[in-house]
Design an enzyme around this catalytic site. Structure first.
Site, PDB file in Angstrom:
ATOM      1  N   PRO A  80     -28.909 -17.859  28.522  1.00  0.00           N
ATOM      2  CG  PRO A  80     -31.174 -17.370  28.257  1.00  0.00           C
ATOM      3  CD  PRO A  80     -29.833 -16.723  28.496  1.00  0.00           C
ATOM      4  CB  CYS A  81     -27.011 -23.043  28.064  1.00  0.00           C
ATOM      5  SG  CYS A  81     -28.188 -24.143  28.898  1.00  0.00           S
ATOM      6  CD  GLN A  82     -32.633 -22.777  26.678  1.00  0.00           C
ATOM      7  OE1 GLN A  82     -31.845 -21.838  26.641  1.00  0.00           O
ATOM      8  NE2 GLN A  82     -33.687 -22.787  27.473  1.00  0.00           N
TER       9      GLN A  82
END
Length: 387
Positions: A80-82
């Site tokens: 996940p890149c958040q």
């Protein structure tokens, strides 16, 4: 060759890897709508074989060693890149959504021949430089795990000392490289930049570099403004050459730039054969429904139809941003339909997406373009020893 995909999302990276010749034995994803999307397209992930299992749930609960019983050539995924997104709060290593520790654990427990992980361009931001080094060193030496209660900076220092001391001949370790890739340079109709991290198990002695680009902006400019082939192919009269391009076009013509690559693909190239969803709402194309409400304002201007699209984004609260709009030559804008956005991400036309419009656009905004994933994965596949 068997593979395992973590953080699979809507399946763009996983499909590209399957297209490159790998057979997924397991896909891991927590979002229910994304999982249903994968279920509705499950045969695409294992060359038509029934052996691909979907694990719906938190990756932190997975026993990766149990997935490796049949041997795994490659592990892949998009943690996940958040935490690193240019549009997020940039909490990075302090963000509980950072799943790189799980990516490292999967390598430690599975011992694959290689891995492919991808993330957002924001991972390269200067403020994250030390943490990027930390990620690379953890992936290089996955058995040198972080101790309970050990601060990440202390663990980084321990990894640095180990790395500079030199590898032992019998050590379980990986040779790791990373690079920022622009999807448009590989035949995707979207200027989407993603960081790819690729590693090969050191005992295999594999020499590898990222594949060379096949497409270029210079080639597109040549086809539009020097030969006019682009406009002729689309049955359009060639517009007046923009004055701001005069100097660059002169360099392209004089130096023969763009002759060794294919032109970047544009939005028009990608969707030109689809009917206008606003003028023809009963067009028969899957998921090709006009969505009203698109408008422009500062920083929200859409993607010009005669260029690759801007990077599609997941948006906030189910509402995609200006990057998810088409900007017509006359200044009109409208949202991409689901099918058009899927083409920007190079999903096949019969791919089924599950969820509301906003949820599907979120899945598409977070996806890796299938074609880009396939190019990288095929290059990895070609260098691995035959099973």
């Amino acid at each position: 060759m068997n593979s395992i995909e973590l953080f699979a999302g809507a399946g763009g990276l996983a499909m590209g890897i399957a297209n490159a010749g790998f057979d997924h034995r397991a896909l891991v994803e927590w979002n229910p709508d994304a999982c249903q999307t994968i279920r509705e397209n499950h045969l695409r992930y294992s060359n038509g074989l029934p052996g691909c299992v979907l694990y719906e749930g938190d990756a932190r609960t997975i026993d990766y060693a149990s997935l490796a019983e049949e041997g795994v050539a490659i592990v892949s995924g998009g943690p996940p890149c958040q935490p690193f997104s240019l549009g997020g709060k940039h909490a990075g290593y302090d963000d509980t959504r950072d799943m790189f520790p799980e990516a490292v654990r999967s390598i430690r427990e599975i011992h694959p021949q290689a891995f492919i992980f991808e993330n957002v361009k924001g991972l390269l931001r200067e403020s994250f430089a030390s943490y990027l080094e930390y990620i690379i060193l953890q992936l290089s030496y996955p058995d040198l795990a972080r101790s309970e209660g050990e601060e990440w900076e202390k663990h980084l220092a321990r990894l640095e000392r180990h790395h500079t001391a030199g590898a032992r001949p019998d050590e379980f370790a990986y040779n790791v490289v990373f690079r920022l890739l622009n999807a448009a340079n590989y035949g995707v109709p979207q200027k989407r930049e993603r960081v790819f991290i690729v590693g090969f198990r050191r005992d295999l002695g594999i020499e590898w570099a990222f594949p060379e680009p096949t497409h270029s902006e210079d080639a597109l400019l040549r086809s539009k403004w020097i030969t006019g082939e682009y406009w002729e192919r689309h049955g359009l009269a060639m517009p007046v050459v923009p004055a701001k391009l005069a100097a660059r076009l002169q360099r392209i013509a004089t130096n023969g730039l763009g002759l060794d690559k294919l032109p970047w693909l544009t939005v028009r190239d990608a969707i030109g054969d689809l009917p206008d969803p606003q003028a023809n709402p009963r067009n028969g194309a899957r998921d090709h429904v006009f969505i009203p409400g698109a408008r422009t304002y500062a920083g929200h201007t859409g993607s010009p139809i005669d260029e690759p699209s801007k990077t599609l984004k997941a948006g906030d609260h189910g509402v995609p941003g200006g990057e998810n709009m088409i900007a017509m030559p006359d200044g009109a804008v409208r949202y991409f339909t689901v099918r058009e956005a899927a083409r920007m991400q190079t999903f096949p036309d019969d791919y089924v997406f599950h969820g509301s419009w906003g949820e599907i656009m979120r899945q598409l905004g977070n996806a890796v373009p299938v074609r880009l994933a396939q190019v990288v994965a095929a290059h990895v596949h070609a260098h691995l020893p035959a099973p």
